[in-house]
Design a protein around this motif. Structure first.
Motif, short mmCIF file in Angstrom:
data_model
loop_
_atom_site.label_atom_id
_atom_site.label_comp_id
_atom_site.label_asym_id
_atom_site.label_seq_id
_atom_site.Cartn_x
_atom_site.Cartn_y
_atom_site.Cartn_z
N THR A 66 4.68 3.75 47.02
CA THR A 66 3.78 4.10 45.66
C THR A 66 3.24 2.94 45.53
O THR A 66 2.29 2.79 44.67
N THR A 67 3.39 1.83 46.05
CA THR A 67 2.84 0.40 46.04
C THR A 67 1.89 -0.08 47.12
O THR A 67 1.20 -1.00 47.21
N ARG A 68 2.37 0.47 48.37
CA ARG A 68 1.65 0.15 49.47
C ARG A 68 0.09 0.44 49.45
O ARG A 68 -0.24 1.25 48.69
N THR A 69 -0.83 -0.23 50.21
CA THR A 69 -2.13 0.23 50.75
C THR A 69 -2.05 1.27 51.68
O THR A 69 -2.74 2.08 51.71
N GLN A 70 -1.18 0.77 52.70
CA GLN A 70 -1.13 1.72 53.89
C GLN A 70 0.29 1.11 54.62
O GLN A 70 0.90 0.14 54.12
N THR A 71 0.83 1.91 55.37
CA THR A 71 1.88 1.86 56.23
C THR A 71 1.38 0.70 57.36
O THR A 71 0.32 0.86 57.86
N VAL A 72 2.32 0.06 58.06
CA VAL A 72 2.12 -1.07 58.91
C VAL A 72 3.15 -0.61 60.15
O VAL A 72 4.13 -0.96 60.11
N PHE A 73 2.77 0.24 61.02
CA PHE A 73 3.42 0.68 61.96
C PHE A 73 4.19 -0.02 63.02
O PHE A 73 5.08 -0.11 63.24
N GLY A 74 3.24 -1.05 63.39
CA GLY A 74 3.56 -1.86 64.44
C GLY A 74 2.17 -1.84 65.35
O GLY A 74 1.65 -0.81 65.53
N VAL A 75 2.25 -2.80 66.41
CA VAL A 75 1.12 -2.82 67.50
C VAL A 75 1.49 -3.37 68.65
O VAL A 75 2.36 -4.20 68.78
#
Ligand code: URA
Length: 230
Positions: A66-75
């Motif tokens: 609810t507070t994130r801008t987006q998920t950060v999956f990995g790279v």
């Protein structure tokens, strides 16, 4: 190669005598090539990258959604020999959707280069895929909800080594409460496949405590040996 190594060690602010610390001998094999056939079992549900990415991108398993801008999956390289694990996205990572893109990320890149690894040769992910507000520590419940995603990423990449940066990530993966100083400089094993796991300092900590960079360099050399020898 030696000049490049020197350049990156300088980025770590290490003194000249440390620069003479073992570099790979001429002709020493480059860092590990093809990924080993490890048999980490995938958690039920996600057996391929596309479905895992999809599930992470819409995850609502904890309130960080609810507070994130987006998920950060990995790279990074999905068949990497090295899998680097951090704690959680910070503000910049939350904004860009990529792990370790801020100042700590720049130092992480230098640390990797010091052992001959380009950022895009490794896979980089965090224990948490969403930013905790104000960069607070992840809660135990958040880690418990999110850890299966990391386990599935590890099962897909099948790395030769997991390099964990920072106390929180190390304690989360190892289920330990030991301080980082007690977890570094040894080979832990992770998951059913018992992938070698090595712990070092978080680059954000090293930015605050540059005197510890020398120890981080020792850890990186140790990890490199583990990656080569298992
Ligand atoms: N710190 C982390 O642990 N992970 C990131 O992605 C950025 C900063």
């Amino acid at each position: 190669m030696r000049a490049l190594r020197r350049e990156y060690l300088q980025a770590l602010d290490l003194q000249p005598w440390a620069l003479r610390a073992p570099a790979p001998a001429p002709g020493e094999p480059a860092l590990p090539g093809a990924a080993a056939a490890l048999a980490l079992p995938a958690a039920p549900g996600d057996t391929d990258w596309a479905s895992l990415r999809g599930r992470v991108s819409v995850c609502t398993r904890c309130a960080l959604s609810t507070t994130r801008t987006q998920t950060v999956f990995g790279v990074g390289n999905e068949r990497a020999d090295w899998f680097v694990v951090g704690e959680a996205p910070g503000a910049e990572e939350d904004k860009q959707g990529e792990p370790f893109v801020g100042r700590a990320g720049q130092l992480l890149n230098s640390m990797l280069r010091a052992i001959g690894l380009a950022r895009d040769a490794v896979f980089i992910a965090n224990v948490l895929k969403c930013r905790p507000p104000n960069n607070r520590d992840p809660s135990a419940a958040e880690v418990a909800e999110c850890l299966p995603y990391l386990e599935q990423q590890l099962a897909l990449v099948k790395p030769k080594i997991v390099l964990v940066v920072g106390r929180i990530a190390a304690q989360s993966l190892l289920g330990s409460e030991a301080p980082l100083g007690k977890l570094r400089q040894q080979t832990h094993r992770f998951g059913a496949a018992r992938v070698p796991l090595v712990v070092t300092y978080h680059p954000a900590y090293l930015l605050r405590s540059p005197a510890e960079k020398r120890k981080a360099w020792e850890d990186l050399k140790y990890a490199r040996k583990v990656a080569l020898n298992g």
